[in-house]
Design a protein around this motif. Structure first.
Motif, PDB file in Angstrom:
ATOM      1  N   CYS A   1     -17.531 -57.400 -27.355  1.00 58.96           N
ATOM      2  CA  CYS A   1     -18.352 -58.177 -28.282  1.00 58.96           C
ATOM      3  C   CYS A   1     -17.577 -58.304 -29.586  1.00 58.96           C
ATOM      4  O   CYS A   1     -17.259 -57.300 -30.227  1.00 58.96           O
ATOM      5  N   GLY A   2     -17.284 -59.524 -29.980  1.00 57.18           N
ATOM      6  CA  GLY A   2     -16.608 -59.764 -31.247  1.00 57.18           C
ATOM      7  C   GLY A   2     -17.593 -59.769 -32.400  1.00 57.18           C
ATOM      8  O   GLY A   2     -18.790 -59.930 -32.207  1.00 57.18           O
TER       9      GLY A   2
ATOM     10  N   THR B   1     -16.128 -63.470 -34.575  1.00 57.66           N
ATOM     11  CA  THR B   1     -15.025 -64.162 -33.915  1.00 57.66           C
ATOM     12  C   THR B   1     -14.867 -63.591 -32.505  1.00 57.66           C
ATOM     13  O   THR B   1     -15.443 -62.550 -32.190  1.00 57.66           O
ATOM     14  N   ALA B   2     -14.075 -64.250 -31.697  1.00 60.63           N
ATOM     15  CA  ALA B   2     -13.838 -63.761 -30.336  1.00 60.63           C
ATOM     16  C   ALA B   2     -13.214 -62.371 -30.382  1.00 60.63           C
ATOM     17  O   ALA B   2     -12.469 -62.052 -31.304  1.00 60.63           O
ATOM     18  N   PRO B   3     -13.515 -61.538 -29.380  1.00 62.36           N
ATOM     19  CA  PRO B   3     -12.862 -60.226 -29.323  1.00 62.36           C
ATOM     20  C   PRO B   3     -11.348 -60.392 -29.202  1.00 62.36           C
ATOM     21  O   PRO B   3     -10.863 -61.406 -28.716  1.00 62.36           O
ATOM     22  N   THR B   4     -10.624 -59.383 -29.642  1.00 61.96           N
ATOM     23  CA  THR B   4      -9.167 -59.401 -29.526  1.00 61.96           C
ATOM     24  C   THR B   4      -8.734 -58.707 -28.240  1.00 61.96           C
ATOM     25  O   THR B   4      -9.549 -58.090 -27.555  1.00 61.96           O
ATOM     26  N   ALA B   5      -7.460 -58.792 -27.936  1.00 63.10           N
ATOM     27  CA  ALA B   5      -6.928 -58.154 -26.726  1.00 63.10           C
ATOM     28  C   ALA B   5      -7.165 -56.647 -26.740  1.00 63.10           C
ATOM     29  O   ALA B   5      -7.300 -56.023 -25.688  1.00 63.10           O
ATOM     30  N   SER B   6      -7.272 -56.045 -27.933  1.00 62.67           N
ATOM     31  CA  SER B   6      -7.474 -54.605 -28.024  1.00 62.67           C
ATOM     32  C   SER B   6      -8.953 -54.199 -28.093  1.00 62.67           C
ATOM     33  O   SER B   6      -9.266 -53.014 -28.181  1.00 62.67           O
ATOM     34  N   SER B   7      -9.861 -55.171 -28.063  1.00 60.80           N
ATOM     35  CA  SER B   7     -11.296 -54.849 -28.107  1.00 60.80           C
ATOM     36  C   SER B   7     -11.711 -54.107 -26.850  1.00 60.80           C
ATOM     37  O   SER B   7     -11.214 -54.380 -25.757  1.00 60.80           O
ATOM     38  N   THR B   8     -12.637 -53.184 -27.017  1.00 62.00           N
ATOM     39  CA  THR B   8     -13.143 -52.444 -25.853  1.00 62.00           C
ATOM     40  C   THR B   8     -14.502 -52.990 -25.460  1.00 62.00           C
ATOM     41  O   THR B   8     -15.225 -53.481 -26.305  1.00 62.00           O
ATOM     42  N   PRO B   9     -14.863 -53.006 -24.212  1.00 62.44           N
ATOM     43  CA  PRO B   9     -14.131 -52.420 -23.094  1.00 62.44           C
ATOM     44  C   PRO B   9     -13.245 -53.401 -22.325  1.00 62.44           C
ATOM     45  O   PRO B   9     -12.438 -52.972 -21.503  1.00 62.44           O
ATOM     46  N   THR B  10     -13.356 -54.709 -22.585  1.00 57.04           N
ATOM     47  CA  THR B  10     -12.649 -55.678 -21.729  1.00 57.04           C
ATOM     48  C   THR B  10     -11.686 -56.602 -22.468  1.00 57.04           C
ATOM     49  O   THR B  10     -11.243 -57.603 -21.909  1.00 57.04           O
TER      50      THR B  10
ATOM     51  N   ALA C   1     -10.142 -59.532 -24.644  1.00 50.69           N
ATOM     52  CA  ALA C   1     -10.553 -60.920 -24.858  1.00 50.69           C
ATOM     53  C   ALA C   1     -10.863 -61.645 -23.551  1.00 50.69           C
ATOM     54  O   ALA C   1     -11.045 -62.852 -23.533  1.00 50.69           O
ATOM     55  N   THR C   2     -10.951 -60.891 -22.463  1.00 50.15           N
ATOM     56  CA  THR C   2     -11.250 -61.477 -21.157  1.00 50.15           C
ATOM     57  C   THR C   2     -12.692 -61.971 -21.129  1.00 50.15           C
ATOM     58  O   THR C   2     -13.610 -61.239 -21.498  1.00 50.15           O
ATOM     59  N   ILE C   3     -12.885 -63.206 -20.679  1.00 50.54           N
ATOM     60  CA  ILE C   3     -14.249 -63.723 -20.595  1.00 50.54           C
ATOM     61  C   ILE C   3     -14.897 -63.259 -19.298  1.00 50.54           C
ATOM     62  O   ILE C   3     -14.187 -62.987 -18.329  1.00 50.54           O
ATOM     63  N   PRO C   4     -16.205 -63.113 -19.254  1.00 49.37           N
ATOM     64  CA  PRO C   4     -17.155 -63.410 -20.321  1.00 49.37           C
ATOM     65  C   PRO C   4     -17.180 -62.313 -21.385  1.00 49.37           C
ATOM     66  O   PRO C   4     -16.855 -61.166 -21.118  1.00 49.37           O
ATOM     67  N   TYR C   5     -17.587 -62.715 -22.584  1.00 48.60           N
ATOM     68  CA  TYR C   5     -17.776 -61.787 -23.686  1.00 48.60           C
ATOM     69  C   TYR C   5     -18.862 -62.350 -24.583  1.00 48.60           C
ATOM     70  O   TYR C   5     -19.371 -63.453 -24.341  1.00 48.60           O
ATOM     71  N   SER C   6     -19.219 -61.605 -25.605  1.00 53.55           N
ATOM     72  CA  SER C   6     -20.199 -62.085 -26.571  1.00 53.55           C
ATOM     73  C   SER C   6     -19.610 -61.983 -27.972  1.00 53.55           C
ATOM     74  O   SER C   6     -18.650 -61.247 -28.203  1.00 53.55           O
ATOM     75  N   VAL C   7     -20.197 -62.762 -28.874  1.00 55.78           N
ATOM     76  CA  VAL C   7     -19.796 -62.724 -30.283  1.00 55.78           C
ATOM     77  C   VAL C   7     -21.063 -62.576 -31.114  1.00 55.78           C
ATOM     78  O   VAL C   7     -22.029 -63.317 -30.928  1.00 55.78           O
ATOM     79  N   LEU C   8     -21.064 -61.607 -32.016  1.00 53.05           N
ATOM     80  CA  LEU C   8     -22.183 -61.340 -32.901  1.00 53.05           C
ATOM     81  C   LEU C   8     -21.944 -62.018 -34.245  1.00 53.05           C
ATOM     82  O   LEU C   8     -20.869 -61.864 -34.834  1.00 53.05           O
ATOM     83  N   TYR C   9     -22.945 -62.765 -34.708  1.00 52.52           N
ATOM     84  CA  TYR C   9     -22.881 -63.425 -36.017  1.00 52.52           C
ATOM     85  C   TYR C   9     -24.052 -62.946 -36.867  1.00 52.52           C
ATOM     86  O   TYR C   9     -25.205 -63.252 -36.544  1.00 52.52           O
ATOM     87  N   PRO C  10     -23.811 -62.218 -37.945  1.00 48.21           N
ATOM     88  CA  PRO C  10     -24.905 -61.845 -38.849  1.00 48.21           C
ATOM     89  C   PRO C  10     -25.430 -63.103 -39.550  1.00 48.21           C
ATOM     90  O   PRO C  10     -24.655 -63.920 -40.040  1.00 48.21           O
TER      91      PRO C  10
END
Length: 144
Positions: free
Chosen positions: A24-25, A28-37, A39-48
């Motif tokens: 979950c970014g 912005t989109a998660p980066t390659a180092s984001s856990t657990p997966t 920048a591989t899709i699917p993923y989510s992005v949180l916007y306050p």
């Protein structure tokens, strides 16, 4: 003590990544180092989307807050993005015996209510599917 929007957002981000088992970014989109997966899709992005404060009688006038966030699920197919949106909804709203299944842990605060504010649903652009959901969390300070 006023509720920190940043602390709430970081806690939601962590809960989403843990409960969905997908990255979950934050804005912005998660980066390659984001856990657990990564920048591989699917993923989510949180916007306050903002914090509205209030307070209990005779207490700190900013000790309670209504926190609005948007979670956008991103995927490469319509089925995959809807699956991810379902995982996000379950992560934030699922209950068992009246208690939320996934705790949102924020040092110094407690989440006392959660609700789905709005679902704008699915859209596609350039072969990338997205699904937008907005959630409201009611957060209160545990005091100083």
């Amino acid at each position: 003590m006023p509720v920190s929007g940043r602390e709430v957002s970081l806690a939601i981000q962590k809960t989403l990544a843990t409960a969905t088992a997908r990255s979950c970014g934050y804005g912005t989109a998660p980066t390659a180092s984001s856990t657990p997966t990564g920048a591989t899709i699917p993923y989510s992005v949180l916007y306050p989307l903002g914090v509205t404060t209030s307070g209990p009688p005779y207490g700190d006038g900013d000790a309670d807050a209504r926190v609005l966030v948007q979670v956008t699920s991103v995927a490469s197919t319509a089925e995959q993005v809807e699956w991810m949106a379902d995982k996000v909804r379950t992560a934030l709203l699922a209950r068992l015996s009246g208690t939320y299944v996934n705790t949102i842990t924020i040092t110094g605060y407690i989440v006392i209510d959660r609700e789905l504010d709005k679902e704008e649903g699915m859209s596609v652009s350039g072969g990338v599917y997205s699904y937008v959901q907005r959630y409201v969390l009611t957060v209160t300070s545990l005091g100083s």
